[in-house]
Design an enzyme around this catalytic site. Structure first.
Site, short mmCIF file in Angstrom:
data_model
loop_
_atom_site.label_atom_id
_atom_site.label_comp_id
_atom_site.label_asym_id
_atom_site.label_seq_id
_atom_site.Cartn_x
_atom_site.Cartn_y
_atom_site.Cartn_z
N SER A 94 0.80 -1.22 0.00
CA SER A 94 0.00 0.00 0.00
C SER A 94 0.84 1.27 0.00
CB SER A 94 -0.93 0.00 1.22
OG SER A 94 -0.20 -0.21 2.41
N HIS B 135 -0.95 5.75 6.68
CA HIS B 135 -0.37 5.70 5.33
C HIS B 135 -0.01 7.11 4.87
CE1 HIS B 135 -2.20 1.68 5.31
NE2 HIS B 135 -1.32 1.40 4.35
#
Length: 267
Positions: free
Chosen positions: A43, A249
């Site tokens: 990711s 993230h």
């Protein structure tokens, strides 16, 4: 007779030179042809958290604002394949992402290993459980990094070289998540934040060693993210947010300001 022998010798030398030059030219052409770029990984490579996702990528959440597409747009490689996928582990790279690699691949980037070590479960545990439970889970993740992950990274890195023998391979690491003694007034304790940062350093150390042993460049993104961690007041990393899978993230700024310059310097 002597003239004939000299002529034959001269012809042989010229033929040998011609073959040598042809071989060098062919090798040079093959080298020139190896200009495609393939972006592999998890990711952090797919761009989860940066927005602007390709709808065709589904749950892989491939973003046009991820460092791979940004580099490709700026450098116009002869071909670009973006196979990184949110949630990917080393086995997913081996089974699902290596298809575009070939002798014409000149550059490969990859960020992988965090999911193998249980990144999502570690963060969930630390957010929802006690400090002691968090620290135990971090310790288990670090044991995995040191004892099991190196072998899995070896498999991936060897497979990349086998399929893309001419490629320069850049292995990207992970940022530290937290600025210690920063602006956060709630959430995890400083002890937990420090433990998570130490786990990130551990993961980077293991990854860098495996990359070096395979002759690959390691891109350390921690210096670029310094001052932009969670609790910094200028974070390039999402804290707990919505959509929930964006949590922990990099933002679009983290991709362009944290990751892209490192890839640019090593590619």
């Amino acid at each position: 007779m002597r003239l004939f022998r000299r002529a034959a010798t001269l012809s042989a030398l010229l033929l040998s030179a011609a073959l040598t030059l042809t071989g060098a030219g062919a090798a040079h052409s093959a080298e020139q042809a190896a200009t495609g770029y393939v972006a592999l990984g998890d990711s952090y490579a797919s761009g989860l958290g940066a927005g602007s996702y390709d709808s065709a990528s589904g749950d892989c959440k491939r973003s046009s604002k991820a460092f791979g597409p940004l580099w490709a747009a700026a450098n116009n490689p002869s071909s670009f394949h973006f196979t990184a996928c949110s949630g990917a582990k080393t086995g997913d790279v081996l089974n699902n992402q290596l298809g575009p690699l070939s002798s014409s691949t000149g550059l490969v980037s990859i960020s992988i290993g965090g999911n193998d070590a249980g990144f999502a479960d570690v963060m969930t545990t630390c957010v929802l459980s006690s400090q002691s439970t968090c620290l135990d889970r971090v310790a288990a993740a670090r044991a995995y990094m040191n004892n099991t992950l190196p072998g899995k990274l070896n498999q991936v890195y060897s497979a990349i070289r086998a399929k893309a023998p001419s490629a320069r391979v850049v292995v990207l690491g992970y940022p530290r998540l937290y600025k210690l003694n920063g602006t956060c007034i709630a959430g995890l304790t400083e002890t937990e934040r420090s433990a998570l940062n130490a786990a990130s350093d551990n993961l980077n150390d293991v990854t860098a060693k495996r990359a070096a042993d395979h002759g690959y460049a390691f891109g350390d993104v921690r210096p670029n993210f310094s001052g932009h961690e969670i609790c910094s007041g200028s974070s390039w990393i999402h804290s707990v947010t919505w959509p929930i899978n964006h949590s922990y993230h990099p933002t679009a700024a983290g991709q362009s300001g944290g990751y892209l310059p490192v890839l640019r310097s090593l590619a």
